[in-house]
Design a protein around this motif. Structure first.
Motif, PDB file in Angstrom:
ATOM      1  N   ASP A  49       0.768  -1.344  -0.096  1.00  0.00           N
ATOM      2  CA  ASP A  49       0.191  -0.101   0.187  1.00  0.00           C
ATOM      3  C   ASP A  49       0.824   1.382  -0.011  1.00  0.00           C
ATOM      4  N   ALA A  50       1.982   1.216   0.388  1.00  0.00           N
ATOM      5  CA  ALA A  50       3.213   2.496   0.221  1.00  0.00           C
ATOM      6  C   ALA A  50       3.219   3.009  -1.083  1.00  0.00           C
ATOM      7  N   THR A  51       2.775   2.008  -2.267  1.00  0.00           N
ATOM      8  CA  THR A  51       2.922   2.535  -3.737  1.00  0.00           C
ATOM      9  C   THR A  51       1.802   3.589  -3.852  1.00  0.00           C
ATOM     10  N   ASP A  64       2.990  -4.331  -7.454  1.00  0.00           N
ATOM     11  CA  ASP A  64       1.889  -3.710  -6.526  1.00  0.00           C
ATOM     12  C   ASP A  64       1.534  -2.538  -7.152  1.00  0.00           C
ATOM     13  N   LEU A  65       2.372  -1.828  -8.012  1.00  0.00           N
ATOM     14  CA  LEU A  65       1.986  -0.874  -8.960  1.00  0.00           C
ATOM     15  C   LEU A  65       0.616  -1.393  -9.788  1.00  0.00           C
ATOM     16  N   ASP A  66       0.790  -2.570 -10.499  1.00  0.00           N
ATOM     17  CA  ASP A  66      -0.096  -2.856 -11.373  1.00  0.00           C
ATOM     18  C   ASP A  66      -1.238  -3.055 -10.594  1.00  0.00           C
ATOM     19  N   ALA A  67      -1.339  -3.811  -9.566  1.00  0.00           N
ATOM     20  CA  ALA A  67      -2.342  -4.266  -8.917  1.00  0.00           C
ATOM     21  C   ALA A  67      -3.136  -3.051  -8.297  1.00  0.00           C
ATOM     22  N   ALA A  93      11.044   7.515 -10.394  1.00  0.00           N
ATOM     23  CA  ALA A  93      10.525   6.264  -9.805  1.00  0.00           C
ATOM     24  C   ALA A  93      10.794   5.071 -10.811  1.00  0.00           C
ATOM     25  N   LYS A  94      11.660   4.235 -10.147  1.00  0.00           N
ATOM     26  CA  LYS A  94      12.222   3.106 -11.190  1.00  0.00           C
ATOM     27  C   LYS A  94      11.209   1.756 -10.693  1.00  0.00           C
ATOM     28  N   PRO A  95      10.324   1.288 -11.483  1.00  0.00           N
ATOM     29  CA  PRO A  95       9.642   0.138 -11.187  1.00  0.00           C
ATOM     30  C   PRO A  95      10.516  -1.097 -11.106  1.00  0.00           C
ATOM     31  N   LEU A 107      -1.647   1.882 -10.747  1.00  0.00           N
ATOM     32  CA  LEU A 107      -0.866   3.133 -10.643  1.00  0.00           C
ATOM     33  C   LEU A 107       0.153   3.304 -11.679  1.00  0.00           C
ATOM     34  N   THR A 108      -0.208   4.087 -12.751  1.00  0.00           N
ATOM     35  CA  THR A 108       0.686   4.185 -14.061  1.00  0.00           C
ATOM     36  C   THR A 108       1.332   5.448 -14.458  1.00  0.00           C
ATOM     37  N   ASP A 109       0.749   6.571 -13.759  1.00  0.00           N
ATOM     38  CA  ASP A 109       1.462   7.866 -14.001  1.00  0.00           C
ATOM     39  C   ASP A 109       2.420   8.186 -12.842  1.00  0.00           C
ATOM     40  N   LEU A 110       3.663   7.599 -13.170  1.00  0.00           N
ATOM     41  CA  LEU A 110       4.659   7.759 -12.071  1.00  0.00           C
ATOM     42  C   LEU A 110       5.556   8.835 -12.349  1.00  0.00           C
ATOM     43  N   PRO A 111       6.236   9.335 -11.302  1.00  0.00           N
ATOM     44  CA  PRO A 111       7.147  10.377 -11.456  1.00  0.00           C
ATOM     45  C   PRO A 111       8.293   9.693 -12.201  1.00  0.00           C
TER      46      PRO A 111
END
Length: 100
Positions: free
Chosen positions: A35-37, A65-68, A78-80, A71-75
């Protein structure tokens, strides 16, 4: 000594993100998982705080966790990462601190 800080709790539930940000030093890294994402949500106060971090601090987030959380509009900074890259990242830092 460079430290990788790992956050997994929502930035909207408690003050761990703020406490962590105050302790980050040069060459440290911050990995958001679980949930920190949600801290990466556009327009949120948490994202604004992350964008104010020093450029000397690396920012990572677990892809799964981003996919779940859609969350797609990242700074840009931020490195996935996938899980194998997460393990490698832990070996890169002198210390790993999980904010339980």
């Amino acid at each position: 000594m460079a430290t990788l800080h790992i956050l997994s709790h929502s930035p909207f539930a408690d003050s761990r993100l703020g406490s962590c940000l105050r302790l980050l030093g040069p060459n440290d890294g911050l990995l958001l998982c679980g949930d920190a994402t949600y801290a990466l949500q556009p327009g949120s106060i948490a994202r604004q705080a992350l964008e104010l971090m020093s450029d000397a601090v690396a920012l990572y987030a677990l892809s799964e966790d981003l996919d779940a959380r859609a969350l797609t509009d990242l700074p840009q900074r931020a490195k996935p990462l996938d899980y194998p890259a997460f393990v490698e990242l832990c070996c890169h830092y002198d210390k790993v601190n999980s904010w339980l």
